[in-house]
Design a protein around this motif. Structure first.
Motif, short mmCIF file in Angstrom:
data_model
loop_
_atom_site.label_atom_id
_atom_site.label_comp_id
_atom_site.label_asym_id
_atom_site.label_seq_id
_atom_site.Cartn_x
_atom_site.Cartn_y
_atom_site.Cartn_z
N SER A 2 0.84 -1.19 0.00
CA SER A 2 0.00 0.00 0.00
C SER A 2 0.88 1.25 0.00
O SER A 2 1.66 1.46 0.93
N GLY A 3 0.74 2.04 -1.06
CA GLY A 3 1.51 3.27 -1.16
C GLY A 3 1.05 4.30 -0.14
O GLY A 3 -0.13 4.37 0.21
N PRO B 181 2.51 8.33 0.59
CA PRO B 181 3.54 9.35 0.34
C PRO B 181 4.30 9.78 1.59
O PRO B 181 5.41 10.29 1.48
N ALA B 182 3.73 9.56 2.77
CA ALA B 182 4.38 9.97 4.01
C ALA B 182 5.41 8.95 4.52
O ALA B 182 6.14 9.23 5.46
N VAL B 183 5.43 7.76 3.89
CA VAL B 183 6.33 6.69 4.35
C VAL B 183 7.30 6.34 3.23
O VAL B 183 6.88 6.15 2.09
N PRO B 184 8.58 6.26 3.54
CA PRO B 184 9.57 5.90 2.50
C PRO B 184 9.24 4.54 1.86
O PRO B 184 8.82 3.61 2.56
N LEU B 185 9.47 4.46 0.57
CA LEU B 185 9.16 3.24 -0.19
C LEU B 185 9.84 1.99 0.37
O LEU B 185 9.17 0.95 0.50
N PRO B 186 11.11 2.04 0.75
CA PRO B 186 11.71 0.82 1.30
C PRO B 186 10.99 0.33 2.56
O PRO B 186 10.83 -0.87 2.76
N GLN B 187 10.55 1.26 3.37
CA GLN B 187 9.84 0.89 4.59
C GLN B 187 8.50 0.23 4.26
O GLN B 187 8.11 -0.76 4.88
N LEU B 188 7.79 0.77 3.27
CA LEU B 188 6.52 0.17 2.84
C LEU B 188 6.74 -1.26 2.34
O LEU B 188 5.98 -2.18 2.67
N LEU B 189 7.77 -1.44 1.53
CA LEU B 189 8.08 -2.77 0.99
C LEU B 189 8.47 -3.74 2.10
O LEU B 189 8.02 -4.89 2.11
N GLY C 297 -0.24 5.30 -3.71
CA GLY C 297 1.01 6.02 -3.54
C GLY C 297 1.07 7.25 -4.43
O GLY C 297 0.23 7.47 -5.29
N SER C 298 2.09 8.05 -4.23
CA SER C 298 2.26 9.26 -5.01
C SER C 298 2.83 8.92 -6.39
O SER C 298 3.33 7.82 -6.62
N ALA C 299 2.77 9.88 -7.29
CA ALA C 299 3.34 9.69 -8.63
C ALA C 299 4.83 9.39 -8.53
O ALA C 299 5.36 8.53 -9.24
N ASP C 300 5.53 10.07 -7.63
CA ASP C 300 6.96 9.84 -7.44
C ASP C 300 7.21 8.41 -6.92
O ASP C 300 8.12 7.73 -7.41
N GLN C 301 6.41 7.95 -5.96
CA GLN C 301 6.56 6.59 -5.45
C GLN C 301 6.32 5.57 -6.56
O GLN C 301 7.08 4.61 -6.68
#
Length: 163
Positions: A9-10, A12-20, A76-80
């Motif tokens: 689940s994307g 934007p407030a949480v870094p992508l590595p942490q989400l993964l 998630g955000s477009a950047d994510q």
């Protein structure tokens, strides 16, 4: 090669590595991984017993099966999403390297068993063929570990997120 995905689940407030890391079901040796490829190589061979001339391999069928597990970003955000897609492409490529090792093992098992010389009895030939197959599998499992070590589990291939 079949693929299984797990949802990430994307946010934007949480870094992508942490989400993964939170979403990944892949745990090995106390570490979390984002992708994994499990493979098997199975072989079946036939022999022909030439009365008095010994037993020889008459044919072989080798099956290579695998399952790749990868993340799928939801929202998630477009950047994510952009960063995730770049990362996913590199991760998939790394995992395909694991499956390439399985395919090489299958080819070597085929060639090795077909090249076995005739033996005086079929029980000896059967034992030699299976021993060869398992020896090749062990060599390729070691190659897989070396592949992960040399690529830093894909890091040198671009499968890395620093933030």
């Amino acid at each position: 090669l079949a693929t299984t995905e797990y949802a990430v689940s994307g946010d934007p407030a949480v870094p992508l590595p942490q989400l993964l890391n939170r979403a990944s079901p892949i745990r090995e040796g106390g570490k979390t991984f984002h992708g994994y490829t499990r493979w098997t190589v199975n072989w079946r061979f036939r022999w022909h017993d030439d009365a008095g001339a010994g037993c020889r391999i008459a044919g072989i069928v080798t099956r290579i099966e695998g399952r790749m597990t990868l993340p799928r970003l939801v929202g998630g955000s477009a950047d994510q999403r952009e960063r995730f897609e770049t990362y996913l492409q590199a991760l998939r490529q790394h995992e395909m390297g694991h499956f390439a090792i399985a395919k090489q093992a299958g080819r070597e098992i085929d060639a090795g068993i077909l090249a076995l010389p005739p033996m005086r009895d079929c029980a000896s030939l059967d034992a030699a063929a299976n021993a060869l197959g398992y020896r090749v599998l062990d060599q390729h499992l070691a190659r897989e570990k070396q592949y992960d070590a040399s690529t830093g589990h894909g890091r040198t291939q671009g499968a890395w997120l620093d933030r």
